[in-house]
Design a protein around this motif. Sequence first.
Motif, mmCIF file in Angstrom:
data_model
loop_
_atom_site.group_PDB
_atom_site.id
_atom_site.type_symbol
_atom_site.label_atom_id
_atom_site.label_comp_id
_atom_site.label_asym_id
_atom_site.label_seq_id
_atom_site.Cartn_x
_atom_site.Cartn_y
_atom_site.Cartn_z
ATOM 1 N N TYR A 15 0.813 -1.228 0.000
ATOM 2 C CA TYR A 15 0.000 0.000 0.000
ATOM 3 C C TYR A 15 0.845 1.276 0.000
ATOM 4 O O TYR A 15 0.548 2.207 -0.734
ATOM 5 N N PRO A 16 1.887 1.357 0.849
ATOM 6 C CA PRO A 16 2.673 2.604 0.823
ATOM 7 C C PRO A 16 3.405 2.818 -0.504
ATOM 8 O O PRO A 16 3.855 3.920 -0.780
ATOM 9 N N LEU A 24 -0.131 6.808 -0.588
ATOM 10 C CA LEU A 24 1.235 7.199 -0.260
ATOM 11 C C LEU A 24 1.301 8.301 0.798
ATOM 12 O O LEU A 24 0.597 9.295 0.693
ATOM 13 N N GLY A 25 2.144 8.077 1.788
ATOM 14 C CA GLY A 25 2.385 9.099 2.815
ATOM 15 C C GLY A 25 3.850 9.477 2.804
ATOM 16 O O GLY A 25 4.593 9.123 3.703
ATOM 17 N N ALA A 78 5.721 11.893 3.467
ATOM 18 C CA ALA A 78 6.407 12.701 4.474
ATOM 19 C C ALA A 78 6.790 11.880 5.698
ATOM 20 O O ALA A 78 7.459 12.377 6.590
ATOM 21 N N ALA A 79 6.376 10.619 5.759
ATOM 22 C CA ALA A 79 6.635 9.812 6.946
ATOM 23 C C ALA A 79 7.981 9.099 6.842
ATOM 24 O O ALA A 79 8.405 8.702 5.756
ATOM 25 N N VAL A 80 8.643 8.942 7.984
ATOM 26 C CA VAL A 80 9.934 8.262 8.008
ATOM 27 C C VAL A 80 9.783 6.812 7.569
ATOM 28 O O VAL A 80 10.610 6.275 6.837
ATOM 29 N N LEU A 81 8.689 6.189 7.992
ATOM 30 C CA LEU A 81 8.494 4.786 7.646
ATOM 31 C C LEU A 81 8.284 4.601 6.138
ATOM 32 O O LEU A 81 8.611 3.549 5.583
ATOM 33 N N PHE A 82 7.776 5.629 5.484
ATOM 34 C CA PHE A 82 7.627 5.592 4.033
ATOM 35 C C PHE A 82 8.996 5.433 3.387
ATOM 36 O O PHE A 82 9.194 4.619 2.476
ATOM 37 N N LEU A 83 9.944 6.205 3.908
ATOM 38 C CA LEU A 83 11.310 6.127 3.409
ATOM 39 C C LEU A 83 11.891 4.743 3.673
ATOM 40 O O LEU A 83 12.500 4.131 2.802
ATOM 41 N N ALA A 142 17.087 6.110 9.095
ATOM 42 C CA ALA A 142 15.642 6.286 9.257
ATOM 43 C C ALA A 142 15.099 5.394 10.371
ATOM 44 O O ALA A 142 14.166 5.780 11.075
ATOM 45 N N THR A 163 1.454 12.696 10.689
ATOM 46 C CA THR A 163 2.754 12.885 10.047
ATOM 47 C C THR A 163 3.583 11.613 10.050
ATOM 48 O O THR A 163 4.516 11.480 9.274
ATOM 49 N N PHE A 189 16.086 14.802 10.781
ATOM 50 C CA PHE A 189 16.407 13.698 9.877
ATOM 51 C C PHE A 189 15.865 13.957 8.477
ATOM 52 O O PHE A 189 16.573 13.788 7.481
#
Lengths: 418, 316
Positions: free
Chosen positions: A149-150, A155-156, A158-163, A217, B128, B272
């Motif tokens: 899904y991500p 898509l999110g 701006a999230a660290v977990l996305f990266l 991250a 966020t 970060f």
Amino acid sequence: MNKVAGVGYVPIDTNYKENNEKWSVKEKIFLGLSPAEYFRRQAANPFNWILWVIYAVGVPVLIARFIFGLGWATHSSYDYPWGLFLSWGLFTMVPLSASGFMMGTTVELFGRKDFKPIERLGLLNGLLGYFFAVVFLQVDLGQPWRLIYPMFVSLGPAAVLFLVAWHVATYLSVQIAELVPAFSEWMGLPRAKKFIKSIVLGLTVAGIILSTLHQGALGALFTYAPGKLHPLWFSAEFMWIHFLTSAIFGGLSMLIVVSTLSKWFLSWRCDENFLGSLDKLTLGIAKGASLALITYLVIKAIAVAHDNEWGYLLTGWGQYFTFEIVVGTIVPLILFTYAVRNQNAGVARFAAFITVLGIALNRMNTALVAYNWKLYQEIPHWREFVIALMLYATYVVVYRAILVRMPILYTWKSDTTS
Amino acid sequence: MKKIDRRKFLKGSLAGGVVAAATGTTKKAHSAYSFEGYPDSMGVLVDLTKCVGCRTCEAACNKEQGLPAPDKPFDDMSVYDEHRHGGLKRRTSEKAYTVVNRYDIPEKGEPVYRKFQCNHCNEPACLTSCFVNAYTKTKEGAVIYDPKVCVGCRTCMIACPFYVPAYSYSSPIDPVIKKCIMCYDTRLKFGKPPACVEACPREVMTFGKREDLIKIGNQKIRTTPDRYVNHIYGEHEVGGTAWMYLSSVPFDQVGFDTKLGTQPIISYVKDFLAIVPMVLCIWPALFTGFHLLAHRKNARQQDNQTVKSKKEEGHE
């Protein structure tokens, strides 16, 4: 199998048998033994008995986790959303798998061809560590079937977990590509190897970028919890640097540990090129690890100074923090330095073993022990331990299966020479 | 908005208004740094001094949100003596989006009750931190959640400074985040106050525009200073929240975390996030450069060889 090698068994390391007949894929899979002989050997191996016990208990518990849900299998709660699967499977496995990009960088980018004999082991350690980190994640996710899904559905960015998600996915493909040469030699498909060779610099640089960012991250994920993670472990500014630098010595130490285990238990599969250079390479890696360790220690101290947390060091938490630093970094640093100065590979191996435990301690402390330090401490459910042990056993099984087959610990003899 | 600001700023500096330019830049920098919520977003002001702990709000929430029946009925006051893991008081769960807790304050003589639910932050940490963008801060002020895209990573639960989101761990097939959505679907969207606010017999909660509520709160503190401590909890905490509180006792005595600071949670993560584009841009050039440096000997040898071979060609 070490015993078998003693009685005239010669492992496959080329595409052709002595009589110039081609090894079939099936023969390669059975290590050149007859299936009956292969299974007999497997059954006689006491390590496999342990694995069977682990699976006998672990598989039913894992299946039940998907039938009865996370609430049944874990102590994950509203206060402690993350338990052993992530603190061990994701936050510990990923830094211990940084060896892939470290060895790629050393050999391909900096041109240290003398590390070539251990490069592939580093790459494989990276690939498998990441792959099983994803497996652990899949067991922990509430709805694992939505893993993509991500990427494609919602898509999110701006999230660290996305990266983390994107980078781990991309980096997995990079690592698979980096190991294609080993696979292509084993399968007798030389063109694939040639292609990868032509893009290896790009792959290596991609590996460095992706590793820098997602190793960092994983640390930055905890910057979402400034009030929940104990201040000694938390640092908004330095969290990602801590995770990145510790991943460097963590990955290198894991590579030393794995190479040592290979030397002990899979010596029949290693060739002279690997075994003969291993002590020297171990010391070379130990040198790199000690440099990363001292860097990490300095940045750790800077982080404590930056947020002026010296007072915390005198509390119980501070003593535990000091314990982690001393056992996980200072002791290995001293041992590594001693090993390098006295050219003692044995000490370096011991130091690497402690460092790996130190990384595990640090990641568990960050994700579990020092998390919610103001509330209460959570101990994972026994079923979490069972599932985690089973998944880790699977990691070992897959690791071993690849090591004994593909040219990782030995050099494939090219067709022209046979 | 930003474009116009910039144009104005440029015009001002062109006209030679140095002072205007200076104020323009500071103002712009400030507005880029902190988001203070949508202009007309709604909120609720909770006056703890009025609450008697009747739990009517809990019952109203349960009914409005169609939640399962509670373990103990809503008129059972023994829940106030319950303690969960770690000796902590009750918290929001998958079965209850709001809970009231009782705090015994020795010097006060009578207990203080505190209603608790999602505070609907101006810059929500859950939103966020979500990598599938399941959360939305609506212009009305509610933080809502889309269960259809949730993967179940539970980072929002890690990120929420108030420990609000709950997760339906018991469900193996469709576990989702469960939290107060300020009755967005059924009420707030239509301009109506949340069910708990309307149900309260003591008018503990005031529903209104967030900025008006701050004025009301400050006025209450000013006119009856011995009734309230001089603070509206939620006005500035973690960047400001839609739900705000007035109390007669210091907030840390009634279960509020008073050490959260005024920065939204995302500001701790920005250090970060800022390095990501830097690494993406600089690393490729830097490390290919290292590669070239590391191989300069080889390159020089090759050059020499080609020069040699050319010379040899010349000799021929």
